[in-house]
Design a protein around this motif. Structure first.
Motif, PDB file in Angstrom:
ATOM      1  N   GLN A  71       0.838  -1.332   0.146  1.00 29.42           N
ATOM      2  CA  GLN A  71       0.374  -0.052   0.181  1.00 29.42           C
ATOM      3  C   GLN A  71       0.740   1.086   0.047  1.00 29.42           C
ATOM      4  OE1 GLN A  71      -2.461   1.154   3.413  1.00 29.42           O
ATOM      5  NE2 GLN A  71      -4.261   1.219   2.088  1.00 29.42           N
ATOM      6  N   ILE A  72       0.511   2.011  -0.838  1.00 27.87           N
ATOM      7  CA  ILE A  72       1.321   3.279  -1.012  1.00 27.87           C
ATOM      8  C   ILE A  72       0.896   4.302  -0.183  1.00 27.87           C
ATOM      9  CG2 ILE A  72       2.085   5.239  -2.475  1.00 27.87           C
ATOM     10  CD1 ILE A  72       1.738   3.368  -4.864  1.00 27.87           C
ATOM     11  N   THR A  73       1.697   4.661   0.892  1.00 25.49           N
ATOM     12  CA  THR A  73       1.318   5.703   1.960  1.00 25.49           C
ATOM     13  C   THR A  73       1.975   7.131   2.140  1.00 25.49           C
ATOM     14  OG1 THR A  73       2.796   4.792   3.621  1.00 25.49           O
ATOM     15  CG2 THR A  73       0.583   3.695   3.554  1.00 25.49           C
ATOM     16  N   GLU A  74       2.457   7.553   1.046  1.00 26.93           N
ATOM     17  CA  GLU A  74       3.388   8.613   0.780  1.00 26.93           C
ATOM     18  C   GLU A  74       2.280   9.956   1.090  1.00 26.93           C
ATOM     19  OE1 GLU A  74       5.890  11.026  -2.490  1.00 26.93           O
ATOM     20  OE2 GLU A  74       5.084   8.967  -2.873  1.00 26.93           O
ATOM     21  N   TYR A  75       1.333   9.738   0.788  1.00 25.16           N
ATOM     22  CA  TYR A  75       0.277  10.900   1.017  1.00 25.16           C
ATOM     23  C   TYR A  75      -0.696  10.720   2.172  1.00 25.16           C
ATOM     24  CZ  TYR A  75       1.741  11.615  -3.755  1.00 25.16           C
ATOM     25  OH  TYR A  75       2.787  11.683  -4.909  1.00 25.16           O
ATOM     26  N   ILE A  81      -3.472   4.803  -1.556  1.00 25.56           N
ATOM     27  CA  ILE A  81      -3.380   4.148  -2.716  1.00 25.56           C
ATOM     28  C   ILE A  81      -3.053   2.497  -2.626  1.00 25.56           C
ATOM     29  CG2 ILE A  81      -2.432   3.545  -4.983  1.00 25.56           C
ATOM     30  CD1 ILE A  81      -1.969   6.656  -4.970  1.00 25.56           C
ATOM     31  N   GLY A  82      -3.693   1.579  -2.794  1.00 19.09           N
ATOM     32  CA  GLY A  82      -3.515   0.251  -2.513  1.00 19.09           C
ATOM     33  C   GLY A  82      -4.007  -0.609  -3.519  1.00 19.09           C
ATOM     34  N   SER A  83      -4.142  -1.942  -3.238  1.00 23.33           N
ATOM     35  CA  SER A  83      -4.428  -3.130  -4.045  1.00 23.33           C
ATOM     36  C   SER A  83      -5.840  -3.629  -3.351  1.00 23.33           C
ATOM     37  CB  SER A  83      -3.289  -4.301  -4.225  1.00 23.33           C
ATOM     38  OG  SER A  83      -2.851  -4.972  -3.026  1.00 23.33           O
ATOM     39  N   SER A  84      -6.526  -4.368  -4.343  1.00 20.67           N
ATOM     40  CA  SER A  84      -7.633  -5.053  -3.997  1.00 20.67           C
ATOM     41  C   SER A  84      -7.404  -6.592  -4.128  1.00 20.67           C
ATOM     42  CB  SER A  84      -8.977  -4.660  -4.426  1.00 20.67           C
ATOM     43  OG  SER A  84      -9.383  -3.197  -4.434  1.00 20.67           O
ATOM     44  N   ALA A  85      -8.298  -7.445  -3.574  1.00 22.55           N
ATOM     45  CA  ALA A  85      -8.192  -8.761  -3.923  1.00 22.55           C
ATOM     46  C   ALA A  85      -8.061  -9.021  -5.444  1.00 22.55           C
ATOM     47  CB  ALA A  85      -9.296  -9.619  -3.354  1.00 22.55           C
ATOM     48  N   ASN A  86      -7.033  -9.929  -5.707  1.00 23.04           N
ATOM     49  CA  ASN A  86      -6.731 -10.141  -7.160  1.00 23.04           C
ATOM     50  C   ASN A  86      -7.634 -11.728  -7.470  1.00 23.04           C
ATOM     51  OD1 ASN A  86      -4.799  -8.036  -7.861  1.00 23.04           O
ATOM     52  ND2 ASN A  86      -3.480  -9.120  -6.603  1.00 23.04           N
ATOM     53  N   ARG A  87      -8.672 -11.401  -7.890  1.00 21.99           N
ATOM     54  CA  ARG A  87      -9.651 -12.286  -8.217  1.00 21.99           C
ATOM     55  C   ARG A  87     -10.213 -12.080  -9.714  1.00 21.99           C
ATOM     56  NH1 ARG A  87      -7.194 -14.916  -5.305  1.00 21.99           N
ATOM     57  NH2 ARG A  87      -7.782 -16.162  -3.502  1.00 21.99           N
ATOM     58  N   SER A  88     -10.220 -13.276 -10.582  1.00 25.92           N
ATOM     59  CA  SER A  88     -10.715 -12.928 -11.835  1.00 25.92           C
ATOM     60  C   SER A  88     -12.120 -12.239 -11.910  1.00 25.92           C
ATOM     61  CB  SER A  88     -10.779 -13.920 -12.645  1.00 25.92           C
ATOM     62  OG  SER A  88     -11.559 -15.174 -12.069  1.00 25.92           O
ATOM     63  N   PHE A  89     -12.862 -12.517 -11.269  1.00 31.01           N
ATOM     64  CA  PHE A  89     -14.409 -12.114 -11.269  1.00 31.01           C
ATOM     65  C   PHE A  89     -14.473 -10.509 -10.790  1.00 31.01           C
ATOM     66  CE2 PHE A  89     -13.967 -13.559  -6.970  1.00 31.01           C
ATOM     67  CZ  PHE A  89     -14.589 -12.723  -6.083  1.00 31.01           C
ATOM     68  N   LEU A  90     -13.386 -10.185  -9.876  1.00 26.51           N
ATOM     69  CA  LEU A  90     -13.329  -8.960  -9.558  1.00 26.51           C
ATOM     70  C   LEU A  90     -12.910  -7.923 -10.700  1.00 26.51           C
ATOM     71  CD1 LEU A  90     -11.981  -9.096  -5.954  1.00 26.51           C
ATOM     72  CD2 LEU A  90     -14.320  -8.464  -6.701  1.00 26.51           C
ATOM     73  N   VAL A 238      -8.054   4.998   8.336  1.00 26.39           N
ATOM     74  CA  VAL A 238      -7.528   3.583   8.020  1.00 26.39           C
ATOM     75  C   VAL A 238      -8.747   2.832   8.065  1.00 26.39           C
ATOM     76  CG1 VAL A 238      -5.217   3.793   8.301  1.00 26.39           C
ATOM     77  CG2 VAL A 238      -6.620   3.220  10.152  1.00 26.39           C
ATOM     78  N   ASN A 239      -8.789   1.620   7.668  1.00 28.62           N
ATOM     79  CA  ASN A 239      -9.762   0.547   7.797  1.00 28.62           C
ATOM     80  C   ASN A 239     -10.251   0.864   9.442  1.00 28.62           C
ATOM     81  OD1 ASN A 239     -11.466  -1.872   8.412  1.00 28.62           O
ATOM     82  ND2 ASN A 239     -10.062  -2.845   6.719  1.00 28.62           N
ATOM     83  N   PRO A 240     -11.617   0.974   9.479  1.00 30.74           N
ATOM     84  CA  PRO A 240     -11.999   1.228  10.882  1.00 30.74           C
ATOM     85  C   PRO A 240     -12.135  -0.367  11.790  1.00 30.74           C
ATOM     86  CG  PRO A 240     -13.834   1.117   9.379  1.00 30.74           C
ATOM     87  CD  PRO A 240     -12.792   0.994   8.678  1.00 30.74           C
ATOM     88  N   GLN A 241     -11.922  -1.302  11.407  1.00 33.99           N
ATOM     89  CA  GLN A 241     -11.981  -2.354  12.096  1.00 33.99           C
ATOM     90  C   GLN A 241     -11.280  -2.539  13.418  1.00 33.99           C
ATOM     91  OE1 GLN A 241     -11.033  -6.071   9.948  1.00 33.99           O
ATOM     92  NE2 GLN A 241     -11.405  -7.369  11.643  1.00 33.99           N
ATOM     93  N   SER A 242     -10.049  -2.318  13.442  1.00 34.21           N
ATOM     94  CA  SER A 242      -9.349  -2.080  14.730  1.00 34.21           C
ATOM     95  C   SER A 242      -9.968  -1.115  15.796  1.00 34.21           C
ATOM     96  CB  SER A 242      -7.863  -1.667  14.506  1.00 34.21           C
ATOM     97  OG  SER A 242      -7.221  -2.699  13.706  1.00 34.21           O
ATOM     98  N   ALA A 243     -10.393  -0.086  15.305  1.00 34.24           N
ATOM     99  CA  ALA A 243     -10.990   0.841  16.115  1.00 34.24           C
ATOM    100  C   ALA A 243     -12.471   0.344  16.654  1.00 34.24           C
ATOM    101  CB  ALA A 243     -11.329   2.250  15.377  1.00 34.24           C
ATOM    102  N   THR A 244     -13.187  -0.359  15.787  1.00 36.57           N
ATOM    103  CA  THR A 244     -14.341  -0.959  16.185  1.00 36.57           C
ATOM    104  C   THR A 244     -13.988  -1.941  17.439  1.00 36.57           C
ATOM    105  OG1 THR A 244     -15.427  -0.576  14.116  1.00 36.57           O
ATOM    106  CG2 THR A 244     -16.374  -2.174  15.247  1.00 36.57           C
ATOM    107  N   VAL A 245     -13.212  -2.780  17.191  1.00 34.70           N
ATOM    108  CA  VAL A 245     -12.933  -3.829  18.127  1.00 34.70           C
ATOM    109  C   VAL A 245     -12.355  -3.149  19.556  1.00 34.70           C
ATOM    110  CG1 VAL A 245     -11.251  -5.664  18.928  1.00 34.70           C
ATOM    111  CG2 VAL A 245     -12.101  -5.650  16.320  1.00 34.70           C
ATOM    112  N   ILE A 246     -11.593  -2.320  19.617  1.00 36.47           N
ATOM    113  CA  ILE A 246     -11.167  -1.704  20.707  1.00 36.47           C
ATOM    114  C   ILE A 246     -12.433  -0.897  21.420  1.00 36.47           C
ATOM    115  CG2 ILE A 246      -9.870   0.402  21.586  1.00 36.47           C
ATOM    116  CD1 ILE A 246      -7.711  -0.218  19.620  1.00 36.47           C
ATOM    117  N   PHE A 247     -13.259  -0.227  20.649  1.00 36.67           N
ATOM    118  CA  PHE A 247     -14.620   0.512  21.308  1.00 36.67           C
ATOM    119  C   PHE A 247     -15.503  -0.900  21.997  1.00 36.67           C
ATOM    120  CE2 PHE A 247     -13.791   4.307  19.264  1.00 36.67           C
ATOM    121  CZ  PHE A 247     -14.569   5.136  19.372  1.00 36.67           C
ATOM    122  N   ALA A 248     -15.531  -1.886  21.448  1.00 34.52           N
ATOM    123  CA  ALA A 248     -16.385  -2.936  21.888  1.00 34.52           C
ATOM    124  C   ALA A 248     -15.850  -3.583  22.872  1.00 34.52           C
ATOM    125  CB  ALA A 248     -16.401  -4.328  20.865  1.00 34.52           C
ATOM    126  N   LEU A 249     -14.341  -3.849  23.122  1.00 30.81           N
ATOM    127  CA  LEU A 249     -13.742  -4.310  24.156  1.00 30.81           C
ATOM    128  C   LEU A 249     -13.889  -3.378  25.516  1.00 30.81           C
ATOM    129  CD1 LEU A 249     -11.893  -6.557  25.503  1.00 30.81           C
ATOM    130  CD2 LEU A 249      -9.988  -5.171  24.454  1.00 30.81           C
TER     131      LEU A 249
END
Length: 271
Positions: A71-75, A81-90, A238-249
């Motif tokens: 993931q490019i984090t210069e900015y 800027i980053g990559s998504s899952a590499n699957r043919s259907f996507l 960033v992805n809010p998953q970690s923040a959500t887990v901390i809130f719940a805990l």
């Protein structure tokens, strides 16, 4: 002999001392509305607007990884800027035309994502219940376009021949500024989406602004708690998953300490 499939019955009444809602930022506000809870900011959500493109390599290459490890984090935190899952259907779903000889297994899926504190809104009751609306602000749109410009520049200097999205396709070996700008504008218009929804029931002690208390309890409804990404008060970069887990805990630990003496045997969790 197989037993008949039991029919699903709608729950008419639910009796409990405490109710913990964890249905996600897209549905928890609807459930609170079903409980007759009203707040002017309930259902007003935030997202990470994202535009997606795919790259066609000059030489055929098959990716075995589910997600490319970069993931490019210069900015960062203004742009990611980053990559998504590499699957043919996507890759195929992102292609603007149905018929093609492209090997979608060899394509690389990328995204340009910009955090935004601009709010969308959700219909909580009546016709269109659960439907969400979001208007992309000009500043965020410019950030996403800037990210796509960087992706095109990097791809044109790498092992890729074309870049495509729902907005069209351009040849990376020969394109003009006009074609590039047109492609970027169409990409934002056609592929803009978000995989992250949050802040639809922001937690805080200001009852005028926040539908939920900072301990995740619900105003005016005793014993009801919210513990998912809808409680996040502002836009994480960033992805809010970690923040959500901390809130719940944190909420569970506070609950075990103060609200439920029968759970003393779980003191280790409340530490």
């Amino acid at each position: 002999m197989r037993s008949p499939t039991p029919q699903k019955k709608k729950i008419k009444k639910l009796y409990c001392k405490n109710l913990f809602i964890c249905a996600g930022a897209g549905y928890s506000p609807v459930l609170l509305s079903d409980l007759k809870y009203h707040h002017r900011n309930l259902g007003k959500f935030k997202v990470h607007p994202t535009a997606r493109v795919s790259l066609i390599p000059q030489k055929k290459k098959k990716y075995d990884e589910i997600v490319e490890p970069f993931q490019i984090t210069e900015y960062f935190p203004e742009l990611m800027i980053g990559s998504s899952a590499n699957r043919s259907f996507l890759s195929k779903a992102n292609y603007p035309w149905k018929n093609s000889n492209i090997d979608f297994n060899s394509c690389l899926n990328l995204y340009s994502m910009a955090p935004s504190n601009k709010k969308g809104f959700q219909i909580l009751r009546g016709f269109g219940r659960g439907t969400r609306f979001y208007n992309l602000g000009r500043r965020t749109a410019n950030k996403i376009k800037f990210g796509l410009e960087n992706i095109i520049e990097i791809a044109s200097n790498s092992n890729y021949s074309h870049i495509y999205s729902g907005g069209g396709i351009i040849n990376l070996n020969s394109y003009t500024k006009h074609l590039k700008d047109k492609f970027i504008n169409k990409t934002v218009a056609k592929t803009l989406s978000s995989v992250h929804i949050f802040s639809s029931a922001a937690a805080g002690e200001n009852s005028e602004l926040c539908p939920i208390r900072s301990n995740r309890s619900v105003y005016s409804i005793e014993g009801v708690y919210l513990m998912d990404s809808s409680c996040i008060p502002s836009c994480p970069t960033v992805n809010p998953q970690s923040a959500t887990v901390i809130f719940a805990l944190k909420m569970i630990r506070e609950f075990l300490k103060t609200e439920s003496p029968i759970n003393n045997r779980f003191k280790w969790l409340a530490r």
